[in-house]
Enzyme design. Structure first.
Site, PDB file in Angstrom:
ATOM      1  N   ASP A  36       0.818  -1.226   0.000  1.00 21.99           N
ATOM      2  CA  ASP A  36       0.000   0.000   0.000  1.00 21.99           C
ATOM      3  C   ASP A  36       0.847   1.269   0.000  1.00 21.99           C
ATOM      4  OD1 ASP A  36       1.054  -0.025   2.522  1.00 21.99           O
ATOM      5  OD2 ASP A  36      -0.858   0.035   3.591  1.00 21.99           O
ATOM      6  N   ARG A 103      15.285  23.550   0.595  1.00 24.91           N
ATOM      7  CA  ARG A 103      15.042  24.668  -0.333  1.00 24.91           C
ATOM      8  C   ARG A 103      13.668  25.298  -0.111  1.00 24.91           C
ATOM      9  NH1 ARG A 103      16.712  21.804  -5.885  1.00 24.91           N
ATOM     10  NH2 ARG A 103      15.852  20.047  -4.723  1.00 24.91           N
ATOM     11  N   LYS A 201      21.111  34.768 -12.134  1.00 23.40           N
ATOM     12  CA  LYS A 201      20.100  33.729 -12.393  1.00 23.40           C
ATOM     13  C   LYS A 201      18.764  34.172 -11.809  1.00 23.40           C
ATOM     14  CE  LYS A 201      18.967  29.390 -10.123  1.00 23.40           C
ATOM     15  NZ  LYS A 201      19.436  28.237  -9.376  1.00 23.40           N
ATOM     16  N   ARG A 203      14.647  32.515 -11.297  1.00 26.50           N
ATOM     17  CA  ARG A 203      13.784  31.346 -11.498  1.00 26.50           C
ATOM     18  C   ARG A 203      12.333  31.792 -11.440  1.00 26.50           C
ATOM     19  NH1 ARG A 203      14.566  25.666 -10.922  1.00 26.50           N
ATOM     20  NH2 ARG A 203      16.636  25.852 -10.018  1.00 26.50           N
TER      21      ARG A 203
HETATM   22  C1  R5P Z   1      19.008  26.557  -5.650  1.00 23.70           C
HETATM   23  O1  R5P Z   1      18.930  27.624  -5.075  1.00 23.70           O
HETATM   24  C2  R5P Z   1      20.128  25.578  -5.439  1.00 23.70           C
HETATM   25  O2  R5P Z   1      21.230  26.185  -4.849  1.00 23.70           O
HETATM   26  C3  R5P Z   1      20.525  24.935  -6.758  1.00 23.70           C
HETATM   27  O3  R5P Z   1      21.038  25.920  -7.626  1.00 23.70           O
HETATM   28  C4  R5P Z   1      19.358  24.261  -7.413  1.00 23.70           C
HETATM   29  O4  R5P Z   1      18.737  23.408  -6.506  1.00 23.70           O
HETATM   30  C5  R5P Z   1      19.784  23.473  -8.627  1.00 23.70           C
HETATM   31  O5  R5P Z   1      18.655  22.915  -9.223  1.00 23.70           O
HETATM   32  P1  R5P Z   1      18.693  22.374 -10.705  1.00 23.70           P
HETATM   33  O6  R5P Z   1      19.875  21.458 -10.822  1.00 23.70           O
HETATM   34  O7  R5P Z   1      17.397  21.643 -10.899  1.00 23.70           O
HETATM   35  O8  R5P Z   1      18.803  23.557 -11.607  1.00 23.70           O
END
Ligand code: R5P
Length: 300
Positions: A36, A103, A201, A203
């Site tokens: 399960d 995270r 960067k 996101r």
């Molecule tokens: C994010 O803030 C972490 O420090 C890494 O940059 C992130 O987890 C990397 O994720 P991915 O390999 O999926 O781009």
């Protein structure tokens, strides 16, 4: 006080290496998933009295692998703590080399949970004595605990490994401005004046897609792109591609926790990395740097 180390299902190599470094008895576990979907775990011993009044160390990473996802690994960890408490271990020391959910340390969108904090609070509330994590993504989640908590820094041993490969004229590049302080600390291990630079960067919080930009002075340099985690490899691959476009000679893709999910291996190598380097917080083919001595030194 006699010490015993419980080698969790997710940290069999690292757990055994730490037990060998400490020269203490190691006990493994029996674990499975019921039809399960529920997890089962028992400490693999016949006589529970061996635990009573002992100092017991549990080593269990919580990264995903073919034998369990991070939720299963966390449940296994809670089960180990619970059974060792029941068997009246005198002191309980928990080592989580890779801490899942770290995270999720802040609210990015309305309605979210700060689940990274909750994981720590749950473990902390179980009556443990000490907790060790390694290069945790956000040390904010470690604040306000009853137990003694240590975030172990693996940068020196990662740098030593890269130096042993013959890398020279090094520039440390952070794939994210937010991680630049970490990269500065890392760069010191390559020599006092080792340059540090970063890409910008961002996101998209809805889709998770990343965009990165920047042109750096990397002509004929050996470039170390360093991050705490490689998950899908998107961040690392994009940074490596930009580093190559900026003239980098060699590029080392370095992360403490190289989860290498989905097509991460292909993406990173295809972007031009010469080598992917991680620690044995995650047990895979890029775990070239063992945390065993470092963790054992903290536990001595
Ligand atoms: C994010 O803030 C972490 O420090 C890494 O940059 C992130 O987890 C990397 O994720 P991915 O390999 O999926 O781009």
């Amino acid at each position: 006080m006699d010490k015993i180390l419980i080698v969790g299902p997710a940290s069999q190599m690292l757990g055994m290496r730490i037990a060998q470094e400490l020269n203490i008895r190691a006990i493994n576990t029996e674990f499975k998933t019921f039809p399960d979907g529920e997890n089962y775990l028992r400490i693999n011993l016949e006589d529970e009295s061996v635990i009573k009044e002992k100092e017991v160390i549990i080593v269990q990473s919580t990264g995903p692998s073919s034998s369990g996802n991070q939720n299963a690994r966390l449940i296994e960890l809670l089960m180990m703590i619970d059974s060792l408490k029941r068997m009246r271990a005198k002191k309980l020391i928990i080592v989580i080399p890779y801490l899942a959910y770290a995270r999720q340390d802040k609210i990015f969108r309305p309605g979210e949970s700060r689940f990274g904090d909750l994981i720590i609070r749950i473990i902390d509330s179980m009556g443990i004595d000490e907790l060790y994590v390694v290069d945790v993504h956000s040390s904010k989640i470690l604040a306000d605990t009853y137990s003694k908590i240590t975030n172990i820094d693996s940068m020196k041993i990662l740098a030593d490994y890269i130096k042993s490969l013959g890398a020279k004229d090094i520039v440390v590049v952070s794939p994210d401005k937010g991680a630049v302080e970490r990269s500065k600390a890392f760069a010191q291990y390559f020599g006092e004046n080792t340059p540090v630079d970063y890409f910008e960067k961002s996101r998209d919080v809805n889709t998770g897609d990343i965009t990165m930009s920047g042109k750096l002075s990397l002509k004929d340099k050996d470039v170390v792109v360093s991050d705490d985690i490689i998950a899908t490899g998107g961040t690392m691959a994009t940074a490596i591609k930009l580093a190559k476009e900026s003239g980098a000679k060699k590029v080392y893709a370095v992360a403490t926790h190289a989860l290498l999910l989905q097509n991460a291996r292909f993406r990173i190598l295809n972007a031009g990395a010469d080598e992917i380097i991680g620690t044995d917080s995650i047990d895979n083919e890029v775990s070239k740097v063992s945390l065993a001595k470092l963790i054992a030194n903290h536990l001595k």
